[in-house]
Design a protein around this motif. Structure first.
Motif, PDB file in Angstrom:
ATOM      1  N   LYS A   2       5.657  -5.307  -2.826  1.00  0.00           N
ATOM      2  CA  LYS A   2       6.440  -4.090  -2.715  1.00  0.00           C
ATOM      3  C   LYS A   2       5.690  -3.087  -1.845  1.00  0.00           C
ATOM      4  N   ILE A   3       6.416  -2.120  -1.318  1.00  0.00           N
ATOM      5  CA  ILE A   3       5.791  -1.082  -0.495  1.00  0.00           C
ATOM      6  C   ILE A   3       4.749  -0.314  -1.300  1.00  0.00           C
ATOM      7  N   SER A   4       4.963  -0.187  -2.600  1.00  0.00           N
ATOM      8  CA  SER A   4       4.006   0.540  -3.439  1.00  0.00           C
ATOM      9  C   SER A   4       2.681  -0.215  -3.582  1.00  0.00           C
ATOM     10  N   ASP A   5       2.670  -1.515  -3.220  1.00  0.00           N
ATOM     11  CA  ASP A   5       1.432  -2.296  -3.280  1.00  0.00           C
ATOM     12  C   ASP A   5       0.492  -2.003  -2.112  1.00  0.00           C
ATOM     13  N   ASP A   7      -1.840   0.258   0.081  1.00  0.00           N
ATOM     14  CA  ASP A   7      -2.636   1.478   0.151  1.00  0.00           C
ATOM     15  C   ASP A   7      -3.779   1.224   1.122  1.00  0.00           C
TER      16      ASP A   7
END
Length: 116
Positions: A2-5, A7
């Motif tokens: 996911k995009i939230s993964d 960083d």
């Protein structure tokens, strides 16, 4: 994935190289600014003049109580302001550089659409 993964600490190597390039470009552009270099000069002068500031910025942090006099408290306040200004300049430069690259991509996309 996911995009939230995503960083800055878990980027694939190619993306990491891109982030390094952007950070270096931002630093290069900031070094051309007299105001930014003046902030850095003041930051280094404060660190040289007040050794306890190095302890605060050290990765170990503050390990004992600080008994600061008035001049040291004023220096700490000034140091915090200068550090905040430096970080603000860096964030702003990163934002502006990102906008510039985004505009270049948009222009390229428009040109490619005109060719179709």
């Amino acid at each position: 994935m996911k995009i939230s993964d995503f960083d800055i600490y878990h980027l694939p190597p190619l993306m990491g190289m891109f982030v390094d390039y952007i950070e270096n470009e931002c630093e290069r552009l900031l070094q051309e600014s007299p105001q930014f270099t003046e902030l850095q000069r003041e930051d280094h002068e404060l660190l040289d003049e007040y050794p306890f500031l190095n302890m605060i910025t050290d990765s170990n942090g503050v390990t004992k109580a600080l008994d600061l006099n008035y001049a040291e408290t004023e220096a700490l306040a000034r140091f915090c302001l200068v550090e905040d200004d430096i970080n603000c300049w860096k964030r702003l430069q990163m934002y502006l550089l990102g906008i510039a690259y985004a505009m270049e991509i948009i222009e390229l996309l428009i040109k490619n659409m005109e060719l179709v």
